[in-house]
Design an enzyme around this catalytic site. Structure first.
Site, PDB file in Angstrom:
ATOM      1  N   CYS A   2     -31.854  92.125 -11.571  1.00  0.00           N
ATOM      2  CA  CYS A   2     -33.494  92.458 -10.920  1.00  0.00           C
ATOM      3  C   CYS A   2     -34.217  93.766 -11.728  1.00  0.00           C
ATOM      4  O   CYS A   2     -33.804  94.684 -11.691  1.00  0.00           O
ATOM      5  CB  CYS A   2     -33.309  92.322  -9.377  1.00  0.00           C
ATOM      6  N   ARG A  27     -33.850  92.001 -17.452  1.00  0.00           N
ATOM      7  CA  ARG A  27     -33.025  92.218 -15.922  1.00  0.00           C
ATOM      8  C   ARG A  27     -32.811  91.088 -15.044  1.00  0.00           C
ATOM      9  O   ARG A  27     -31.817  91.247 -14.428  1.00  0.00           O
ATOM     10  CB  ARG A  27     -33.240  93.064 -15.421  1.00  0.00           C
ATOM     11  N   TRP A  74     -32.146  88.305 -10.527  1.00  0.00           N
ATOM     12  CA  TRP A  74     -31.208  87.673 -10.524  1.00  0.00           C
ATOM     13  C   TRP A  74     -30.830  87.195  -9.470  1.00  0.00           C
ATOM     14  O   TRP A  74     -30.301  88.327  -9.105  1.00  0.00           O
ATOM     15  CB  TRP A  74     -30.201  88.626 -12.051  1.00  0.00           C
ATOM     16  N   ASN A  98     -33.697  95.708  -5.549  1.00  0.00           N
ATOM     17  CA  ASN A  98     -32.574  94.966  -6.619  1.00  0.00           C
ATOM     18  C   ASN A  98     -31.260  95.955  -6.287  1.00  0.00           C
ATOM     19  O   ASN A  98     -31.769  96.994  -5.694  1.00  0.00           O
ATOM     20  CB  ASN A  98     -33.373  96.162  -8.390  1.00  0.00           C
ATOM     21  N   GLY A  99     -30.582  94.976  -6.460  1.00  0.00           N
ATOM     22  CA  GLY A  99     -29.189  95.791  -5.385  1.00  0.00           C
ATOM     23  C   GLY A  99     -29.083  94.901  -4.176  1.00  0.00           C
ATOM     24  O   GLY A  99     -29.015  93.538  -4.314  1.00  0.00           O
ATOM     25  N   GLU A 479     -14.880  89.510 -29.480  1.00  0.00           N
ATOM     26  CA  GLU A 479     -15.947  90.136 -29.294  1.00  0.00           C
ATOM     27  C   GLU A 479     -17.382  88.453 -29.983  1.00  0.00           C
ATOM     28  O   GLU A 479     -17.857  88.348 -29.319  1.00  0.00           O
ATOM     29  CB  GLU A 479     -16.788  91.576 -29.870  1.00  0.00           C
ATOM     30  N   LYS A 483     -19.327  86.736 -27.769  1.00  0.00           N
ATOM     31  CA  LYS A 483     -20.444  86.277 -28.053  1.00  0.00           C
ATOM     32  C   LYS A 483     -21.629  85.159 -28.890  1.00  0.00           C
ATOM     33  O   LYS A 483     -22.152  84.916 -28.136  1.00  0.00           O
ATOM     34  CB  LYS A 483     -20.927  86.754 -29.806  1.00  0.00           C
ATOM     35  N   GLU A 486     -22.035  82.962 -24.952  1.00  0.00           N
ATOM     36  CA  GLU A 486     -22.750  83.627 -24.383  1.00  0.00           C
ATOM     37  C   GLU A 486     -24.071  82.895 -24.345  1.00  0.00           C
ATOM     38  O   GLU A 486     -25.228  83.238 -23.225  1.00  0.00           O
ATOM     39  CB  GLU A 486     -22.384  84.838 -23.639  1.00  0.00           C
ATOM     40  N   HIS A 502       2.804  81.304 -29.687  1.00  0.00           N
ATOM     41  CA  HIS A 502       2.848  81.483 -27.710  1.00  0.00           C
ATOM     42  C   HIS A 502       2.064  80.451 -27.234  1.00  0.00           C
ATOM     43  O   HIS A 502       2.472  81.308 -26.277  1.00  0.00           O
ATOM     44  CB  HIS A 502       2.872  82.588 -28.126  1.00  0.00           C
ATOM     45  N   LYS A 602     -28.833  91.544 -18.447  1.00  0.00           N
ATOM     46  CA  LYS A 602     -28.704  92.575 -18.748  1.00  0.00           C
ATOM     47  C   LYS A 602     -28.814  93.651 -17.642  1.00  0.00           C
ATOM     48  O   LYS A 602     -28.991  93.572 -16.874  1.00  0.00           O
ATOM     49  CB  LYS A 602     -29.656  93.134 -20.106  1.00  0.00           C
TER      50      LYS A 602
HETATM   51  C1  F6R Z   1     -21.998  90.799 -23.886  1.00  0.00           C
HETATM   52  C2  F6R Z   1     -22.738  91.929 -23.077  1.00  0.00           C
HETATM   53  C3  F6R Z   1     -22.337  92.260 -22.109  1.00  0.00           C
HETATM   54  C4  F6R Z   1     -22.676  94.106 -21.916  1.00  0.00           C
HETATM   55  C5  F6R Z   1     -21.503  94.853 -20.665  1.00  0.00           C
HETATM   56  C6  F6R Z   1     -21.642  95.797 -20.208  1.00  0.00           C
HETATM   57  O1  F6R Z   1     -23.706  91.016 -25.298  1.00  0.00           O
HETATM   58  O2  F6R Z   1     -23.683  92.588 -23.408  1.00  0.00           O
HETATM   59  O3  F6R Z   1     -20.663  91.891 -22.392  1.00  0.00           O
HETATM   60  O4  F6R Z   1     -21.633  94.557 -22.861  1.00  0.00           O
HETATM   61  O5  F6R Z   1     -21.888  93.873 -19.224  1.00  0.00           O
HETATM   62  O6  F6R Z   1     -23.034  96.430 -20.378  1.00  0.00           O
HETATM   63  P1  F6R Z   1     -23.550  98.206 -20.194  1.00  0.00           P
HETATM   64  O7  F6R Z   1     -22.708  97.987 -21.886  1.00  0.00           O
HETATM   65  O8  F6R Z   1     -24.825  98.410 -20.198  1.00  0.00           O
HETATM   66  O9  F6R Z   1     -22.670  98.518 -19.267  1.00  0.00           O
END
Ligand code: F6R
Length: 607
Positions: A2, A27, A74, A98-99, A479, A483, A486, A502, A602
């Site tokens: 948010c 966000r 969000w 937000n929260g 990773e 990627k 997601e 295994h 994010k």
């Molecule tokens: C994946 C991604 C997330 C962040 C995670 C931590 O592409 O971006 O997995 O890495 O949410 O976020 P930060 O680094 O902001 O603590």
């Protein structure tokens, strides 16, 4: 999670709030809304889905007024519906939040017992209803807001707007970030400075528990005990263009392409060019008598920690533990007064990482924050802050922050090796030379864009993909899988190559491609054996390696990606690029929403 905005302007604010929300859309994008006060009347417009829907609505139903608040959501409590979209309103008050209000169920019951009705499933509506109750008792807007704050438990940043009040915003911060921007006869608030970038470079960050009464003349700030406090006004250099796509189709593409420049800037900062092997990390970072390092983070940042675990062991002989932040504090971690605890976070606001930091702060030798936002909560609460200097990262999938986190962590491990007598000057010079060559190698890797776009066209047709790697390539495989899933929504899993037999090998058939990340290093032969095991079961293999590795692996692989040769230290940083490009192009081929993938946001400010 948010984004919130508030503006007391000299002109119409709805278009300006909309623009600020656009910069906060990373966000959350489940719904968006704006409320304004015009001629004393409080009005709002809300729309489900992305901001563009709100923007369209405003064309047909414009909102007038010079005072307003806005929100991009969000969803936590309640589905992404119009009723649940912010701003929430109860009579003469509107709120954006937000929260999470943790005691909202109890507060709702209390209000219901008084006969108050609800129109949403959100925790936020409770705030508006409580403020209205206070106003009805005759309290002033400010007193009503204060009295309400006293009843709220949980984490929040909020902004309140009142009917009849064209020059008043009440804002508060407890657990979620909030920045106040100072303008010329105008005032702004936002979840971060990015939202306010084109409006003001004079920013005040509220501290935990702060609340502020904002008018066009300025902000009066009070701490949690209600004492008037002064919080510094900082000049933030935030080039608004840095939060634009600058001709790229997606932020993610731009951020992938920025990596050579970001790495060069980071190295300029921490490896001054004038001195061959001096690592310019703060003196206070001293691993000499430290007995172990603990690295904690979430998601992609956690995979950066996973790579660093190899480095701290191999370069500095330091025992190193890594953990996922949401697990860390619940397992009662054993701490040591000689331990250095490192918290890695792009945003610096991830709720679990912040809580993990607080959990050990007074129990270890030093708490270090490796963050992209040096004004963030995690940075503020750490003993030492090492910024990664990546610049704003807007694409929800982290790219340039990951490689920059790795750059800083590599330098920390080198510093540890030097301080602990594990690396002599020659070895150190070798490693720093490798790091200096990295931006050039990254540029060459970016040249694989077309090859990878072709590969992605083929991958886009599959439902499941496996990633394999050994040593530092194992976290890179993790990773790569994260990627891909997601942003392309293809199911992807990663395994340490030696683990395949295994269990996971049961998944292999012609319909499950395996992406093997394997530079021609000391572990290569072993990884190739695992790759053969896949091919023997008719699994299509994509090999990402250097020329020598590809030649050695033979012609039976389905596809290969020929990377430039890289030294062991920098290979895991370099191999992040093809992993990101595969995910990006596969998502583009599938037509998914690359920068704003479904269900994600994010800056994860809720636990
Ligand atoms: C994946 C991604 C997330 C962040 C995670 C931590 O592409 O971006 O997995 O890495 O949410 O976020 P930060 O680094 O902001 O603590």
């Amino acid at each position: 999670m948010c984004g919130i905005v508030g503006i007391l302007g000299r002109h119409e604010v709805a278009p300006v709030i909309l623009e600020a929300l656009r910069r906060l859309e990373y966000r959350g994008y489940d719904s968006a809304g704006i409320a304004t006060v015009q001629d004393g009347r409080l009005e709002r417009r809300r729309a489900v889905g992305k901001l563009v829907n709100l923007s369209d609505l405003l064309v047909h139903e414009p909102l007038r007024g010079r005072a307003g608040i806005g929100h991009t959501r969000w969803a936590t409590h309640g589905a992404a519906t119009l009723e649940n979209a912010h701003p929430h309103r109860a009579g003469p008050v509107a709120v954006v939040h937000n929260g999470i209000i943790e005691n909202f169920a109890a507060l709702r019951e209390e209000l219901a017992a008084e006969g108050v009705g609800f129109t949403t499933q959100t925790d936020t509506e409770t705030i508006a209803l409580l403020v209205r109750r206070e106003l009805e008792k005759g309290a002033s807007p400010r007193d009503a807001a204060e009295a309400t704050l006293g009843q709220l438990e949980g984490a929040f940043a909020l902004a309140l707007l009142f009917e009849g009040e064209d020059d008043l915003l009440f804002v508060a911060r407890q657990g979620s970030p909030l920045a106040i921007g100072h303008g010329d006869g105008e005032m702004y608030v936002g979840s971060d400075a990015i939202a306010l970038a084109p409006l003001s470079d004079r920013i005040t960050y509220l501290e935990e528990g702060d609340r502020a009464v904002i008018t066009r003349a300025g902000a009066e700030i009070f701490d949690a005990e209600g004492r008037r406090v002064n919080r510094a006004v900082q000049r933030i250099e935030m080039d608004a263009a840095r939060v634009e796509k600058s001709g790229y189709r997606h932020f993610m593409a731009k951020e992938i392409a920025e990596q050579p420049r970001v790495m060069a800037g980071l190295l300029e900062h921490y490896l001054p060019a004038d001195e061959a092997a001096r690592i310019a990390l703060p003196e206070a970072l001293d691993f000499t008598d430290c007995d172990r390092v603990t690295l904690v983070a979430c998601g992609t940042a956690h995979y950066a920690c996973h790579v660093a675990k190899y480095w701290f062991g191999q370069l500095a002989g330091l025992p190193c533990e890594i953990d996922i932040a949401s697990e860390f504090r619940y397992r009662d971690p054993v701490t040591s007064p000689r331990e250095i605890a490192i918290f890695v976070s792009q945003s610096g606001e991830t709720a679990d990482t912040l809580a993990a930091l607080r959990h050990v702060k007074d129990r270890v030798k030093q708490v270090v924050a490796v963050v992209n936002v040096p004004t963030s909560s995690i940075a503020r609460e750490a003993d030492l802050v090492l910024p990664i200097h990546a610049g704003p990262e807007i694409g929800v999938a982290s790219t340039k922050a990951f490689t920059a986190q790795l750059g800083v962590l590599a330098l920390m491990a080198l510093r540890a090796g030097q301080q602990r007598g594990r690396l002599d000057q020659t070895a150190l010079a070798e490693h720093t030379t490798a790091l200096r060559a990295l931006p050039g190698l990254m540029n060459s890797a970016l040249g694989l864009n077309e090859t990878i776009a072709d590969l992605a066209e083929a991958l886009a047709g599959y439902r499941d993909v496996l990633f394999l790697g050994r040593g530092t390539m194992y976290p890179l495989a993790l990773e790569g899988a994260l990627k891909l899933k997601e942003i392309s929504y293809i199911h992807a899993e990663a395994y340490a190559a030696g683990e395949l037999k295994h269990g996971p090998i049961a998944l292999i058939d012609t319909q499950v491609p395996t992406i093997v990340m394997a530079p021609r290093d000391a572990l290569f032969a072993k990884t190739v054996s695992n790759m053969q095991e896949v091919m023997a079961r008719h699994g299509p293999v994509v090999l990402i390696s250097d020329a020598e590795g590809i030649a050695e692996a033979g012609s039976a692989v389905w596809k290969s990606v020929r990377m430039p040769e890289a030294p062991a230290l920098t290979a895991p940083i370099l191999y992040a690029l093809p992993a990101q490009m595969i995910a990006y192009h596969t998502a583009v081929a599938k037509g998914t929403d690359v920068d704003q993938p479904r269900n994600l946001a994010k800056s994860v400010t809720v636990e």
